[in-house]
Design a protein around this motif. Structure first.
Motif, PDB file in Angstrom:
ATOM      1  N   GLY A  63       6.538  14.871   0.603  1.00 30.58           N
ATOM      2  CA  GLY A  63       5.567  16.021  -0.069  1.00 30.58           C
ATOM      3  C   GLY A  63       6.154  17.387   0.572  1.00 30.58           C
ATOM      4  N   GLY A  64       6.686  18.089  -0.339  1.00 31.40           N
ATOM      5  CA  GLY A  64       6.983  19.438  -0.340  1.00 31.40           C
ATOM      6  C   GLY A  64       8.560  18.996   0.293  1.00 31.40           C
ATOM      7  N   ASP A  65       8.780  19.651   1.490  1.00 23.70           N
ATOM      8  CA  ASP A  65      10.378  19.313   2.255  1.00 23.70           C
ATOM      9  C   ASP A  65      10.304  18.333   3.261  1.00 23.70           C
ATOM     10  OD1 ASP A  65      11.622  21.202   0.593  1.00 23.70           O
ATOM     11  OD2 ASP A  65      10.976  23.007   1.984  1.00 23.70           O
ATOM     12  N   GLY A  66       8.863  17.497   3.410  1.00 19.13           N
ATOM     13  CA  GLY A  66       8.897  16.574   4.475  1.00 19.13           C
ATOM     14  C   GLY A  66       8.214  15.284   3.959  1.00 19.13           C
ATOM     15  N   VAL A  67       8.363  14.570   5.017  1.00 16.96           N
ATOM     16  CA  VAL A  67       7.700  12.990   4.761  1.00 16.96           C
ATOM     17  C   VAL A  67       6.096  13.071   5.110  1.00 16.96           C
ATOM     18  CG1 VAL A  67       7.724  10.748   5.552  1.00 16.96           C
ATOM     19  CG2 VAL A  67       9.854  11.903   5.157  1.00 16.96           C
ATOM     20  N   VAL A  68       5.329  12.776   4.150  1.00 20.31           N
ATOM     21  CA  VAL A  68       3.760  12.802   4.448  1.00 20.31           C
ATOM     22  C   VAL A  68       3.294  11.543   4.425  1.00 20.31           C
ATOM     23  CG1 VAL A  68       3.993  15.164   3.483  1.00 20.31           C
ATOM     24  CG2 VAL A  68       3.266  13.188   2.197  1.00 20.31           C
ATOM     25  N   GLY A  69       3.876  10.390   4.140  1.00 18.50           N
ATOM     26  CA  GLY A  69       3.380   9.098   4.073  1.00 18.50           C
ATOM     27  C   GLY A  69       4.424   7.981   3.941  1.00 18.50           C
ATOM     28  N   GLU A  70       3.819   6.863   3.608  1.00 21.57           N
ATOM     29  CA  GLU A  70       4.794   5.555   3.460  1.00 21.57           C
ATOM     30  C   GLU A  70       4.341   4.614   2.428  1.00 21.57           C
ATOM     31  OE1 GLU A  70       4.927   4.517   7.496  1.00 21.57           O
ATOM     32  OE2 GLU A  70       3.139   3.391   7.220  1.00 21.57           O
ATOM     33  N   VAL A  71       5.294   3.910   1.958  1.00 22.92           N
ATOM     34  CA  VAL A  71       5.143   2.744   1.576  1.00 22.92           C
ATOM     35  C   VAL A  71       5.206   1.655   2.144  1.00 22.92           C
ATOM     36  CG1 VAL A  71       5.460   1.117  -0.771  1.00 22.92           C
ATOM     37  CG2 VAL A  71       6.097   3.632  -0.834  1.00 22.92           C
ATOM     38  N   ARG A  72       3.930   0.718   2.556  1.00 17.48           N
ATOM     39  CA  ARG A  72       4.245  -0.164   3.390  1.00 17.48           C
ATOM     40  C   ARG A  72       3.492  -1.618   2.835  1.00 17.48           C
ATOM     41  NH1 ARG A  72       0.078   2.766   6.999  1.00 17.48           N
ATOM     42  NH2 ARG A  72      -1.990   1.799   6.650  1.00 17.48           N
ATOM     43  N   ALA A  73       3.878  -2.695   3.428  1.00 15.52           N
ATOM     44  CA  ALA A  73       3.557  -3.962   3.045  1.00 15.52           C
ATOM     45  C   ALA A  73       2.002  -4.053   3.578  1.00 15.52           C
ATOM     46  CB  ALA A  73       4.323  -4.982   3.611  1.00 15.52           C
ATOM     47  N   GLU A 128       0.895  -1.258   0.121  1.00 14.11           N
ATOM     48  CA  GLU A 128      -0.046  -0.043  -0.240  1.00 14.11           C
ATOM     49  C   GLU A 128       0.841   1.074  -0.121  1.00 14.11           C
ATOM     50  OE1 GLU A 128      -3.498  -2.138   2.688  1.00 14.11           O
ATOM     51  OE2 GLU A 128      -2.146  -0.628   3.777  1.00 14.11           O
ATOM     52  N   VAL A 129       0.345   2.414  -0.764  1.00 13.99           N
ATOM     53  CA  VAL A 129       1.166   3.564  -0.668  1.00 13.99           C
ATOM     54  C   VAL A 129       0.227   4.561  -0.109  1.00 13.99           C
ATOM     55  CG1 VAL A 129       2.307   5.282  -2.098  1.00 13.99           C
ATOM     56  CG2 VAL A 129       2.480   3.038  -2.790  1.00 13.99           C
ATOM     57  N   TRP A 130       0.451   5.294   1.240  1.00 11.84           N
ATOM     58  CA  TRP A 130      -0.320   6.132   1.979  1.00 11.84           C
ATOM     59  C   TRP A 130       0.340   7.516   1.753  1.00 11.84           C
ATOM     60  CZ3 TRP A 130      -4.810   5.236   4.331  1.00 11.84           C
ATOM     61  CH2 TRP A 130      -5.099   3.842   4.125  1.00 11.84           C
ATOM     62  N   ARG A 131      -0.446   8.580   1.462  1.00 10.41           N
ATOM     63  CA  ARG A 131       0.014   9.771   1.315  1.00 10.41           C
ATOM     64  C   ARG A 131      -0.984  10.779   2.108  1.00 10.41           C
ATOM     65  NH1 ARG A 131       3.249  12.851  -1.846  1.00 10.41           N
ATOM     66  NH2 ARG A 131       3.669  11.146  -3.471  1.00 10.41           N
ATOM     67  N   SER A 132      -0.508  11.475   3.255  1.00  6.59           N
ATOM     68  CA  SER A 132      -1.352  12.100   3.976  1.00  6.59           C
ATOM     69  C   SER A 132      -2.409  11.517   4.637  1.00  6.59           C
ATOM     70  CB  SER A 132      -1.593  13.589   3.255  1.00  6.59           C
ATOM     71  OG  SER A 132      -0.363  14.283   3.198  1.00  6.59           O
ATOM     72  N   GLY A 133      -2.348  10.174   4.918  1.00  7.15           N
ATOM     73  CA  GLY A 133      -3.524   9.684   5.424  1.00  7.15           C
ATOM     74  C   GLY A 133      -4.655   9.039   4.275  1.00  7.15           C
ATOM     75  N   PHE A 134      -4.136   9.378   3.118  1.00  9.35           N
ATOM     76  CA  PHE A 134      -4.950   8.670   1.846  1.00  9.35           C
ATOM     77  C   PHE A 134      -4.212   7.519   1.111  1.00  9.35           C
ATOM     78  CE2 PHE A 134      -6.581   8.900  -2.403  1.00  9.35           C
ATOM     79  CZ  PHE A 134      -7.896   9.318  -2.344  1.00  9.35           C
ATOM     80  N   LEU A 135      -5.070   6.562   0.915  1.00  5.27           N
ATOM     81  CA  LEU A 135      -4.562   5.438   0.162  1.00  5.27           C
ATOM     82  C   LEU A 135      -4.175   5.718  -1.293  1.00  5.27           C
ATOM     83  CD1 LEU A 135      -3.573   2.494   0.121  1.00  5.27           C
ATOM     84  CD2 LEU A 135      -5.918   1.854  -0.003  1.00  5.27           C
ATOM     85  N   GLU A 136      -3.172   6.231  -1.584  1.00  6.17           N
ATOM     86  CA  GLU A 136      -2.960   6.630  -3.017  1.00  6.17           C
ATOM     87  C   GLU A 136      -2.850   5.304  -4.155  1.00  6.17           C
ATOM     88  OE1 GLU A 136      -0.195  10.046  -5.438  1.00  6.17           O
ATOM     89  OE2 GLU A 136       0.756   8.878  -3.535  1.00  6.17           O
ATOM     90  N   SER A 137      -2.226   4.425  -3.806  1.00  6.78           N
ATOM     91  CA  SER A 137      -1.985   3.369  -4.647  1.00  6.78           C
ATOM     92  C   SER A 137      -1.532   2.091  -4.016  1.00  6.78           C
ATOM     93  CB  SER A 137      -0.493   3.768  -5.439  1.00  6.78           C
ATOM     94  OG  SER A 137      -0.696   5.050  -6.356  1.00  6.78           O
ATOM     95  N   VAL A 138      -1.820   0.970  -4.767  1.00  5.83           N
ATOM     96  CA  VAL A 138      -1.757  -0.259  -4.240  1.00  5.83           C
ATOM     97  C   VAL A 138      -0.897  -1.009  -5.347  1.00  5.83           C
ATOM     98  CG1 VAL A 138      -3.742  -0.244  -2.900  1.00  5.83           C
ATOM     99  CG2 VAL A 138      -3.817  -1.232  -5.145  1.00  5.83           C
ATOM    100  N   HIS A 139      -0.039  -2.179  -4.896  1.00  4.28           N
ATOM    101  CA  HIS A 139       0.472  -3.335  -5.805  1.00  4.28           C
ATOM    102  C   HIS A 139       0.116  -4.590  -5.447  1.00  4.28           C
ATOM    103  CE1 HIS A 139       3.467   0.094  -7.121  1.00  4.28           C
ATOM    104  NE2 HIS A 139       3.444   0.221  -5.836  1.00  4.28           N
ATOM    105  N   ARG A 140      -0.579  -5.213  -6.373  1.00  6.30           N
ATOM    106  CA  ARG A 140      -0.965  -6.434  -6.328  1.00  6.30           C
ATOM    107  C   ARG A 140      -0.108  -7.268  -6.629  1.00  6.30           C
ATOM    108  NH1 ARG A 140      -6.740  -6.353  -5.471  1.00  6.30           N
ATOM    109  NH2 ARG A 140      -7.789  -4.569  -5.679  1.00  6.30           N
TER     110      ARG A 140
END
Length: 322
Positions: free
Chosen positions: A307-317, A13-25
């Motif tokens: 995002g910008g100059d900071g970290v706003v989310g994460e790629v996680r399993a 899962e790819v999360w950006r600012s608490g929003f699930l942006e993308s997934v990898h199946r």
């Protein structure tokens, strides 16, 4: 094989600012040290192309053909996918020279190094792509050396009907416990063999579980002793094998990865989209499932999303099957 693609579950899962942006199946399988399936997600019995994840098992054929590496580093690069750094190219050239051959004998295409610093230096110098810089040149050099050792012709060594390629095809099927279901042309020009993820996992597990001194164990030991020659600076295969004692880790193109630990088991996966982004976090999750200490895996558990100059989310399993 038909062209139908399985409806596989979300593995990353790819999360950006608490929003699930993308997934990898994809599909993922985990085997115990005895080879039993202990976890699976998606279709793990459908044939896939393991790409360079097949290289460790392939390397056992070079030894059986009579190739005697001058060092365990040579055996490691024969099973590796290097980044074209100076030491990688020099080692591949040494394998060829010992067999009485030069770089022109390589059947892999010319390439620029994939290591960023080395590539930048080459571009600054105006240096053209070369065959030894291609990430599979270690494998190709060892294939040629094996042909010389066995008395097989060097010309046509990439043809599927060549004795070397016939031996490789047979060995991959034997190690996987299933027949090779298709043979295509890989990115480096060599035959590439389709296996299921379960078969890929079985074959890799067989190396780390093999008896000391056997071809399989020699390949596994060489890779684990010299992980830089298996991949290169900053690569997850190199870094994970350095950090996790006993781990054998090998990536393949188009979203495939396999990792095995003696006495614990093995995991193999393919991300359906063939991308790179989700590999590392999924590897860390799979190794955790095999009992690797969480502290050792901490650097790979998530990949920051900026995002910008900071970290706003994460790629996680995503949650792996119990």
């Amino acid at each position: 094989m038909n062209g139908d693609w399985p409806v596989n579950p979300v593995l990353v899962e790819v999360w950006r600012s608490g929003f699930l942006e993308s997934v990898h199946r994809g599909g993922l399988v985990v085997l115990s040290a005895e080879g039993a399936v202990i976890a699976a997600a998606g279709d793990v019995d459908r044939p896939v192309l393991p790409r360079s994840s097949n290289k460790p098992v392939q390397a056992t054929v070079y030894l059986d053909a009579g190739w005697v590496p001058a060092s365990t580093q040579e055996l490691a690069i024969a099973a590796g996918s290097h980044t074209g750094e100076d030491g990688h190219r020099e080692l591949a050239a040494g394998i060829l020279a010992a067999a009485g051959l030069g770089p022109d004998a390589l059947g892999c295409p010319a390439a620029l190094p994939s290591d960023e610093q080395t590539r930048a230096r080459w571009l600054t110098e105006g240096r053209a792509p070369e065959r030894p810089a291609m990430n599979c040149s270690g494998k190709h050099a060892a294939m040629l050396a094996a042909c010389v050792a066995a008395g097989w012709p060097v010309d046509g060594y990439l043809d599927r009907q060549h004795p070397l390629q016939q031996a490789i095809e047979a060995r991959l099927g034997e190690a996987a416990g299933e027949p090779v279901s298709a043979v295509v042309v890989d990115g480096c020009g060599a035959p590439q063999h389709a296996l299921s993820l379960t078969g890929l996992a079985r074959g890799t597990l067989s190396l780390v579980q093999a008896a000391e001194g056997s071809p399989g164990r020699r390949v596994a030991d060489a890779m684990r002793a010299h992980p830089w020659y298996v991949a290169g600076t900053g690569h997850e295969d190199t870094d994970l094998m350095t950090a996790v004692p006993g781990a054998l880790v090998k990536h393949g193109a188009d979203g495939v990865h396999v990792a095995a630990l003696p006495g614990r088991g093995v995991l193999a996966f393919k991300l359906d989209d063939g991308g790179q982004r989700g590999r590392t976090v999924l590897l860390a999750a799979g190794l955790r499932r095999l009992g690797v200490d969480a502290d050792l895996l901490a650097p790979w558990v998530v990949t920051p999303v900026t995002g910008g100059d900071g970290v706003v989310g994460e790629v996680r399993a995503a949650a792996l099957p119990a």
